[in-house]
Design an enzyme around this catalytic site. Structure first.
Site, PDB file in Angstrom:
ATOM      1  N   ALA A  75       0.859  -1.185   0.000  1.00 46.29           N
ATOM      2  CA  ALA A  75       0.000   0.000   0.000  1.00 46.29           C
ATOM      3  C   ALA A  75       0.897   1.238   0.000  1.00 46.29           C
ATOM      4  O   ALA A  75       2.028   1.195   0.476  1.00 46.29           O
ATOM      5  CB  ALA A  75      -0.891  -0.012   1.231  1.00 46.29           C
ATOM      6  N   GLY A 118       0.872  -5.201   0.794  1.00 46.30           N
ATOM      7  CA  GLY A 118      -0.264  -5.331  -0.110  1.00 46.30           C
ATOM      8  C   GLY A 118       0.103  -5.960  -1.441  1.00 46.30           C
ATOM      9  O   GLY A 118      -0.760  -6.533  -2.111  1.00 46.30           O
ATOM     10  N   GLU A 121      -0.051  -9.562  -0.783  1.00 47.46           N
ATOM     11  CA  GLU A 121      -1.480  -9.888  -0.619  1.00 47.46           C
ATOM     12  C   GLU A 121      -2.197  -9.912  -1.964  1.00 47.46           C
ATOM     13  O   GLU A 121      -3.058 -10.755  -2.216  1.00 47.46           O
ATOM     14  CB  GLU A 121      -2.121  -8.865   0.329  1.00 47.46           C
ATOM     15  CG  GLU A 121      -1.593  -8.995   1.749  1.00 47.46           C
ATOM     16  CD  GLU A 121      -2.007  -7.841   2.647  1.00 47.46           C
ATOM     17  OE1 GLU A 121      -1.812  -6.675   2.251  1.00 47.46           O
ATOM     18  OE2 GLU A 121      -2.508  -8.105   3.747  1.00 47.46           O
ATOM     19  N   GLU A 141       4.514  -5.091   7.208  1.00 52.02           N
ATOM     20  CA  GLU A 141       3.699  -4.049   7.844  1.00 52.02           C
ATOM     21  C   GLU A 141       4.108  -3.792   9.289  1.00 52.02           C
ATOM     22  O   GLU A 141       4.081  -2.662   9.771  1.00 52.02           O
ATOM     23  CB  GLU A 141       2.201  -4.430   7.795  1.00 52.02           C
ATOM     24  CG  GLU A 141       1.591  -4.380   6.403  1.00 52.02           C
ATOM     25  CD  GLU A 141       1.729  -5.668   5.611  1.00 52.02           C
ATOM     26  OE1 GLU A 141       2.533  -6.542   6.002  1.00 52.02           O
ATOM     27  OE2 GLU A 141       1.033  -5.807   4.589  1.00 52.02           O
TER      28      GLU A 141
END
Ligand code: CAA
Length: 267
Positions: A75, A118, A121, A141
């Protein structure tokens, strides 16, 4: 990058490129200056491309990849930095990312480099993950004071088991493509310069099989985590039986017996 910089991005800035190769749509994340960090605009463009693929019967498979040295480095941290809990909760931040996991058509991730946070993911939302031998995976993260928010704790645990998922999520350790392969996180490791060629060969192969059959197979495999075994076996048998309603099923079996390639019509 500041909030003001984000506002100033031109509306038509291309962060996702869409190419077509016969029945395959290739979606390339094109934000190399930020290692393809997943900002809102990029996710919105990605989702538009996925909608386009789903609505186009000429598309039978989708490949997602990135330019430069990253698949996606997660992200967008600069976009998230100043957000408050109230803002992310109200907008259900990250929810739009789930579009990829709801794709009915098969999606292959061609992971060319970093797939972190992300990005990892996003790869796990795909159906098949081919990793370049230069790729790196991880859920870092924790190192920036947060946790995976797009399925990392859930999908990673399902793929590699609790012990390994815990270590990756709790330490943020980055792993090589080879280690990811041994863990079961990726489908296969491919030499970097052959990644797209080999990925596209597989994508074309899948895209040219009967589209309704491919859709049913994807649905049945994905149902494994949601249905107990007895129900899953029964559901699979009914789906198998329903392929007998397809012209493609008759054509596939006839072609086999006539020793010729099948000509599927996707119906
Ligand atoms: N968001 C925004 N910008 C990012 C970014 C990210 N996730 N990752 C990299 N960038 C930017 C860097 O800020 C840098 O920009 P400038 O050139 O303007 O300084 C540029 O991309 C290149 O990055 P680096 O200079 O850091 O490149 P490197 O080769 O030294 O390191 C890296 C590569 C190890 C991948 C490092 O960039 C890195 O650690 N990135 C962050 C990874 C991360 O923490 N991801 C998780 C994000 S949170 C998340 O994803 C939550 C979720 O589950 C949804």
């Amino acid at each position: 990058m500041t909030a003001a910089d984000i506002q100033e991005r031109p509306q038509n800035e291309e962060l996702v490129r869409v190419d077509f190769d016969d029945r395959v749509m290739i979606i390339t994340l094109t934000r190399p200056d930020a290692l393809n960090a997943l900002c809102r605009k990029l996710i919105s463009q990605l989702n538009s491309a996925l909608d386009q693929a789903e609505n186009d019967t000429r598309i039978g498979a989708i490949v997602v990849t990135g330019v430069g040295k990253a698949f996606a480095a997660g992200a967008d941290i600069s976009e998230m930095k100043n957000l408050t809990f109230a803002e992310v909760a109200e907008k259900d931040f990250i929810q739009p990312w789930e579009r990829l996991s709801r794709c009915q058509k098969p999606v292959i991730a061609a992971v060319n480099g970093y797939a972190l946070g992300g990005g990892c993911e996003m790869a796990m939302m795909c159906d098949i993950i081919y990793a370049s031998d230069q790729a790196k995976f991880g859920q870092p993260e924790v190192t920036i004071g947060t946790m995976p928010g797009a399925g990392g704790t859930q999908r990673l645990t399902a793929l590699v088991g609790k012990a390994k998922a815990m270590e990756l999520c709790l330490t943020g350790r980055m792993i090589t493509a080879q280690e990811a392969d041994v863990m079961g996180l990726v489908t296969r490791v491919i030499a970097g310069d052959s990644l797209m060629k080999e990925t596209l060969e597989i994508a074309h192969k899948i895209a040219n099989f009967s589209a309704p059959v491919v859709r049913m197979i994807k649905e049945a495999v994905n149902d494994v985590s949601e249905i107990p075994l007895v129900g899953g076996i029964r559901m699979e048998r009914r789906m198998f039986q329903s392929t007998f309603a397809l012209d493609d099923r008759k054509e596939g079996m006839t072609a086999f017996l006539e020793k010729r390639p099948a000509a599927f019509k996707h119906r």
